[in-house]
Scaffold this motif. Sequence first.
Motif: not given
Length: 612
Positions: A484-513
């Motif tokens: 029912g709330s958010l705190n600082v530890p929950s933001l680690f999960l947010f940051a994990l996906i946030f940092l994962w997204t660029p290398p994941h999609f840029w790898a696809l972008a290289l293939v489909r440039s």
Amino acid sequence: MNSILSREQSNQPSQSGASDRRLRILLLSASLALFLALMLGYVLRVNPPGSACPDWPTCYGQLAMPEQTAARLEMAHRVFSGLAALLVAAATGDALARRGIPGWVKLALAGSSLLMAAQVLVGRVLVFLDGMSWLGAAHQGLALLAMALVSLTAVSAYSNYEDFSLIRKIAGSRTYQTALAALFAVFALMVTGALTAQIDVGQACVGWPLCADGLPHSGMGWLALLHRLAALAAAALITALFILAWRRSYRSPLILSAASAAAVLLAGQIFIGALKVSRDFPADLVVLHAASAAGLWTALIVLSAAFIFEREPVQDAAGLEAPRLRGRARLGAFLALNKPVIVALLLVTTYAGMVVGGRQIPGFWLTFWTLLGGALAAGGSSALNQYIDREIDGRMQRTSKRPLPSGRLAPAEGLAYGIAACLAAFFLLAGTVNLLAAVLSLAGMIYYVLLYSILLKKATVQNIVIGGGAGAIPPLVGWAAVTGSLNVPSLFLFALIFLWTPPHFWALALVRSKDYARAGVPMLPVVKGEKTTRTQIFIYTLELVGLTLLIPIFNVAGSLFLISAVVLGVWLIYAAWNVLRKPGNKVAYRMYRYSSMYLAFIFLALVVDVLV
């Protein structure tokens, strides 16, 4: 002289066009201000009129925004009501002063100006009088009628003020008759709802949908039952309009979207209302039940106006279109519209957020409703993204076979499904989980559709970096669902996906440039080149793995996760290193696949670490 006349004549269309644009902007602005005023008015029904600000138009003698939340809402309601009245008056004056505007448009706007003036006057009286519930219902009814007229003229403005005989159209078409009946039913639903809320007749008719002990025994009980019967009538009529739209007008984005939104808004309002009657419910959901009525009224007005101003007759629309997919092929197309693989990956992160946030396996029903709401939100957002990107997708080899560019579904069907799924997700999460989870899910949908798909994707090379926040919200939804709330530890999960997204999609972008270059999407390989992209993939991968090693330090996870993070991190860094050092698409595509598996495994490691 002739040249002067020719210049004047050539200027007339542009002047007329500028005038049309001005009136359209005024009408749209007035409609938006009326919607916000109406929604805030519903929110204020929780408190007696004038309880937060006992004077008018000031609040305790001051025009400045007060500090208390209830008083702020009261002042915001007055500001938007006043702004709407001024905009309606401006639109009315503009229309009356111009030639070429149909008489019914001028009459409708003049009527809406009078209704707004009366509505503001009644609102002022309500502040100083207590116990006059019928006056509160009248105040709301005037606002509803004014909004109906303004919205009708706004739609007509974008239809070039099509001249018509409304009485003749209604008399000759069951569609218009059904739409008009639905408007009357919803109007009765909302006015009786205002009365039942202000008189507090809930105890006079306990139970739902009928009173628990049969027919009511008092006038208040009959009023409560009348409100529910109005909801039943509105549900039947809106369902009929929904079916009609999907059968005959499935290529009209406005009709199909408005019909789908109206159906889901009514279902959501009835759903929240039933929960409110059957058990004690938080005040915020009582507000949601009331405020969603403003959206229902708006959607129904737009739907009715769209039916009226439809270019082709409704009864002929089906005959003009190509054959549609049926049976399994159609279901398969709608399933593909949801991007089920991506939805499944997002649900993994949502469930991990639930487990990590609650430090245990969550209950079955909480898990079921959270994941169902998350699936609808992710699927609806994907559908809206595909509607926005349908032309881009058609120019790209990777996406050309998606349901919309391939023609398996009409674009209007993708838009309507996306809107309906997103609205359904919000009501489902709000009613069965909690409002914070619903609001976070809504924020993720708006982030993905508005910020990324519309604003960022074709505007900046940083589209994926900034847009990655949309995919990072699901674990926060799961965390909020159990805590029912958010705190600082929950933001680690947010940051994990946030940092994962660029290398994941840029790898696809290289293939489909080449695909992205052909479609005009400024992905990093297209703008900065392959070398820069490969370097950025490696840098972001290092940052991502470094973040996972910090998580145990903040007690979000333990040693088992730390070991898993090291092993998985070495694996992903090795894949990124290969992308940096080796040319070609094969290593880039391998990085794309590995990064998908990495995200699933790293969140699985979080779950296992918490439970062991």
